[in-house]
Design a protein around this motif. Structure first.
Motif, PDB file in Angstrom:
ATOM      1  N   PHE A  36       0.808  -1.210   0.000  1.00 24.00           N
ATOM      2  CA  PHE A  36       0.000   0.000   0.000  1.00 24.00           C
ATOM      3  C   PHE A  36       0.846   1.268   0.000  1.00 24.00           C
ATOM      4  N   SER A  37       2.124   1.159  -0.178  1.00 22.47           N
ATOM      5  CA  SER A  37       2.990   2.327  -0.328  1.00 22.47           C
ATOM      6  C   SER A  37       3.639   2.269  -1.698  1.00 22.47           C
ATOM      7  N   ARG A  38       3.802   3.450  -2.312  1.00 13.84           N
ATOM      8  CA  ARG A  38       4.320   3.509  -3.681  1.00 13.84           C
ATOM      9  C   ARG A  38       5.685   4.175  -3.702  1.00 13.84           C
ATOM     10  N   SER A  39       6.477   3.761  -4.664  1.00 13.02           N
ATOM     11  CA  SER A  39       7.726   4.446  -4.977  1.00 13.02           C
ATOM     12  C   SER A  39       7.719   4.748  -6.469  1.00 13.02           C
ATOM     13  N   TYR A  40       8.464   5.785  -6.852  1.00 10.36           N
ATOM     14  CA  TYR A  40       8.419   6.272  -8.234  1.00 10.36           C
ATOM     15  C   TYR A  40       9.831   6.306  -8.799  1.00 10.36           C
ATOM     16  N   GLU A  41       9.931   5.888 -10.053  1.00 12.05           N
ATOM     17  CA  GLU A  41      11.197   5.942 -10.775  1.00 12.05           C
ATOM     18  C   GLU A  41      11.028   6.842 -11.989  1.00 12.05           C
ATOM     19  N   LEU A  42      12.001   7.702 -12.208  1.00 14.85           N
ATOM     20  CA  LEU A  42      11.965   8.650 -13.318  1.00 14.85           C
ATOM     21  C   LEU A  42      12.832   8.131 -14.448  1.00 14.85           C
ATOM     22  N   ARG A  43      12.247   8.015 -15.624  1.00 16.21           N
ATOM     23  CA  ARG A  43      12.972   7.513 -16.786  1.00 16.21           C
ATOM     24  C   ARG A  43      13.814   8.620 -17.397  1.00 16.21           C
ATOM     25  N   ALA A  44      15.073   8.296 -17.693  1.00 21.52           N
ATOM     26  CA  ALA A  44      15.974   9.235 -18.352  1.00 21.52           C
ATOM     27  C   ALA A  44      15.937   9.006 -19.861  1.00 21.52           C
ATOM     28  N   PRO A  45      16.334   9.997 -20.669  1.00 19.33           N
ATOM     29  CA  PRO A  45      16.321   9.802 -22.136  1.00 19.33           C
ATOM     30  C   PRO A  45      17.209   8.657 -22.610  1.00 19.33           C
ATOM     31  N   ASP A  46      18.275   8.329 -21.856  1.00 20.94           N
ATOM     32  CA  ASP A  46      19.161   7.252 -22.284  1.00 20.94           C
ATOM     33  C   ASP A  46      18.647   5.871 -21.906  1.00 20.94           C
ATOM     34  N   GLY A  47      17.443   5.775 -21.350  1.00 17.98           N
ATOM     35  CA  GLY A  47      16.859   4.493 -21.007  1.00 17.98           C
ATOM     36  C   GLY A  47      17.033   4.085 -19.555  1.00 17.98           C
ATOM     37  N   THR A  48      17.897   4.758 -18.835  1.00 17.50           N
ATOM     38  CA  THR A  48      18.089   4.443 -17.427  1.00 17.50           C
ATOM     39  C   THR A  48      16.983   5.079 -16.585  1.00 17.50           C
ATOM     40  N   SER A  49      16.921   4.712 -15.337  1.00 18.40           N
ATOM     41  CA  SER A  49      15.916   5.255 -14.433  1.00 18.40           C
ATOM     42  C   SER A  49      16.533   5.460 -13.063  1.00 18.40           C
ATOM     43  N   ARG A  50      15.984   6.409 -12.351  1.00 19.66           N
ATOM     44  CA  ARG A  50      16.445   6.679 -10.985  1.00 19.66           C
ATOM     45  C   ARG A  50      15.228   6.862 -10.091  1.00 19.66           C
ATOM     46  N   ARG A  51      15.371   6.443  -8.870  1.00 16.18           N
ATOM     47  CA  ARG A  51      14.275   6.510  -7.926  1.00 16.18           C
ATOM     48  C   ARG A  51      14.121   7.939  -7.410  1.00 16.18           C
ATOM     49  N   ILE A  52      12.873   8.403  -7.347  1.00 15.89           N
ATOM     50  CA  ILE A  52      12.590   9.736  -6.831  1.00 15.89           C
ATOM     51  C   ILE A  52      12.796   9.728  -5.325  1.00 15.89           C
ATOM     52  N   ALA A  53      13.577  10.701  -4.852  1.00 19.06           N
ATOM     53  CA  ALA A  53      13.995  10.694  -3.451  1.00 19.06           C
ATOM     54  C   ALA A  53      12.861  11.011  -2.495  1.00 19.06           C
ATOM     55  N   HIS A  54      11.881  11.808  -2.937  1.00 20.95           N
ATOM     56  CA  HIS A  54      10.806  12.232  -2.032  1.00 20.95           C
ATOM     57  C   HIS A  54       9.456  11.832  -2.638  1.00 20.95           C
ATOM     58  N   PRO A  55       9.071  10.580  -2.494  1.00 21.39           N
ATOM     59  CA  PRO A  55       7.775  10.159  -3.052  1.00 21.39           C
ATOM     60  C   PRO A  55       6.593  10.803  -2.350  1.00 21.39           C
ATOM     61  N   GLU A  56       6.811  11.332  -1.138  1.00 22.15           N
ATOM     62  CA  GLU A  56       5.700  11.955  -0.425  1.00 22.15           C
ATOM     63  C   GLU A  56       5.247  13.242  -1.098  1.00 22.15           C
ATOM     64  N   ARG A  57       6.067  13.812  -1.975  1.00 19.46           N
ATOM     65  CA  ARG A  57       5.685  15.031  -2.685  1.00 19.46           C
ATOM     66  C   ARG A  57       4.934  14.740  -3.981  1.00 19.46           C
ATOM     67  N   ILE A  58       4.810  13.492  -4.339  1.00 18.16           N
ATOM     68  CA  ILE A  58       4.166  13.107  -5.586  1.00 18.16           C
ATOM     69  C   ILE A  58       2.687  12.830  -5.322  1.00 18.16           C
ATOM     70  N   VAL A  59       1.830  13.380  -6.173  1.00 17.01           N
ATOM     71  CA  VAL A  59       0.401  13.078  -6.142  1.00 17.01           C
ATOM     72  C   VAL A  59       0.070  12.293  -7.406  1.00 17.01           C
ATOM     73  N   TYR A  60      -0.716  11.258  -7.226  1.00 18.68           N
ATOM     74  CA  TYR A  60      -0.963  10.320  -8.327  1.00 18.68           C
ATOM     75  C   TYR A  60      -2.400   9.831  -8.258  1.00 18.68           C
ATOM     76  N   ALA A  61      -2.994   9.632  -9.425  1.00 21.45           N
ATOM     77  CA  ALA A  61      -4.349   9.071  -9.511  1.00 21.45           C
ATOM     78  C   ALA A  61      -4.490   8.359 -10.844  1.00 21.45           C
ATOM     79  N   GLU A  62      -5.423   7.440 -10.896  1.00 22.02           N
ATOM     80  CA  GLU A  62      -5.671   6.711 -12.141  1.00 22.02           C
ATOM     81  C   GLU A  62      -7.136   6.328 -12.224  1.00 22.02           C
ATOM     82  N   LEU A  63      -7.599   6.157 -13.459  1.00 22.11           N
ATOM     83  CA  LEU A  63      -8.947   5.659 -13.676  1.00 22.11           C
ATOM     84  C   LEU A  63      -9.008   4.181 -13.330  1.00 22.11           C
TER      85      LEU A  63
END
Length: 380
Positions: free
Chosen positions: A144-171
């Protein structure tokens, strides 16, 4: 007694999650939106104007809102912040952020935003609507807790350091409102393309000029020269309209002039186009009269369609309410207030004002009768 002994035991992973996702450990969610999928939906909105118009009308009809603080002493400060908070490079106010958030939610099925803080991390500097195709979502320490990874243009990804600042919703299911429409839209665009080609051929009038020699020796000897002369004179007569002149075409001999395609008729595309549009509008849940389609509709049917749209808008409001509350609660926490936010939405008004006035009158009359009966009962 055994139940009470296990009360303080550590939480176990829900077995249904592992069974549904085919794994006993780990709760990775699918990637939010693939870049090619995002581009497909963007092009779909550009290619079919009625889809873009329907989404924009849903956003506007969702209506405005007011954020209520549980502590009235912070209400004015909260209103001032929400009315002037920067959104991206050009926007301002939490209403602008909510509109962009809902636009992404409808188009791609998911939306993500970020609460941006200043360098000292004490105050909120602004809000940012993120690109959902560059975010990958996975579970954190528990399902029930989420973490977010940001995709870079070169195909790599890095984890977002402060997921508590992210707001997310989906249908529901994370599926776009436009899911299933690309195939129908492709058929619709092919029909329009064929209509354009037919008008290029038959709508833009072209002439067939036929010269028939009489069989005499002079005609047989100079047939080619006469045909070339007729062609030059005909072209000169047709091109004279460019210069605001009208010239007659005069020929000697048996010359036949016909319009190319005059015997043929253009296909009637009203039925297939309407069938496809009905499918599109049924998926978008927009009454046809709101999109300027003058289809046969009774007054009762229009009222029912408006009621259905109202329920759809209420669903979108339920998705936006937690996001707006997160923004308001984050601001209150940044100023040291121990308060919480609630969202009060404006009334959805899709009905005629006369009908609403009559409904209010009948409700008032019914309330008056109820009070009169209660008074009589108490007096008796």
């Amino acid at each position: 007694m055994k139940l009470f002994q296990k009360k303080n035991a550590p939480k176990s992973a829900p077995e249904l999650i592992g069974a549904q996702r085919g794994c006993a450990e780990g709760f990775d969610l699918p990637a939010a939106v693939q870049p090619y999928e995002k581009e497909l939906y963007d092009r779909l909105r550009c290619a079919v104007p009625i889809i873009d118009a329907a989404i924009m009308k849903i956003i506007r009809l969702t209506g405005g809102f007011r954020v209520i603080c549980s502590d009235e002493s912070f209400q004015q400060e909260l209103d001032s912040f929400l009315a002037g908070v920067p959104v991206g490079l050009t926007g301002r106010s939490v209403g602008c952020f909510a509109d962009n958030f809902l636009d992404s939610l409808l188009t791609y099925g998911r939306a993500v935003g970020e609460i941006v803080t200043d360098n000292e991390q004490r105050r909120i500097a602004g809000l940012w609507n993120g690109d959902i195709s560059k975010i990958r979502i996975s579970s954190g320490a528990d399902p029930f807790s989420r973490s977010y990874e940001l995709r870079a243009p070169d195909g790599t990804s890095r984890r977002i350091a402060h997921p508590e600042r992210i707001v997310y919703a989906e249908l529901t299911g994370g599926n776009s409102l436009l899911r299933g429409l690309p195939s129908l839209s492709g058929i619709l665009m092919r029909i329009y393309q064929c209509i354009g080609q037919n008008y290029d051929r038959a709508g833009n009038i072209r002439y067939a000029v036929t010269y028939k020699p009489t069989g005499e020796a002079s005609d047989v000897m100079f047939t080619r020269e006469r045909a070339q002369q007729i062609a030059r004179e005909w072209a000169d007569g047709m091109n004279s309209a460019k210069y605001g002149q009208v010239k007659d075409f005069v020929a000697v001999g048996d010359v036949d002039i016909k319009v190319i395609g005059a015997e043929n008729q253009l296909f009637d595309t009203n039925v297939p186009v309407r069938q496809i549009l009905e499918q599109l509008i049924a998926k978008l849940s927009i009454p046809p009269f709101l999109l300027g389609l003058s289809w046969s509709s009774t007054e009762r049917m229009s009222s029912q369609q408006a009621d259905i749209l109202t329920s759809e808008l209420e669903y979108y409001r339920r998705l936006l309410t937690p996001v707006i509350c997160d923004v308001g609660n984050a601001y209150l926490a940044s100023v040291g207030a121990e308060a919480a936010c609630t969202v009060e939405w404006d009334n959805i008004n899709l009905q005629d004002e006369t009908a609403l006035a009559e409904a209010r009158l009948k409700n008032a009359q019914a309330r008056e009768i109820e009070l009169r009966l209660e008074k009589n009962q108490n007096g008796g």
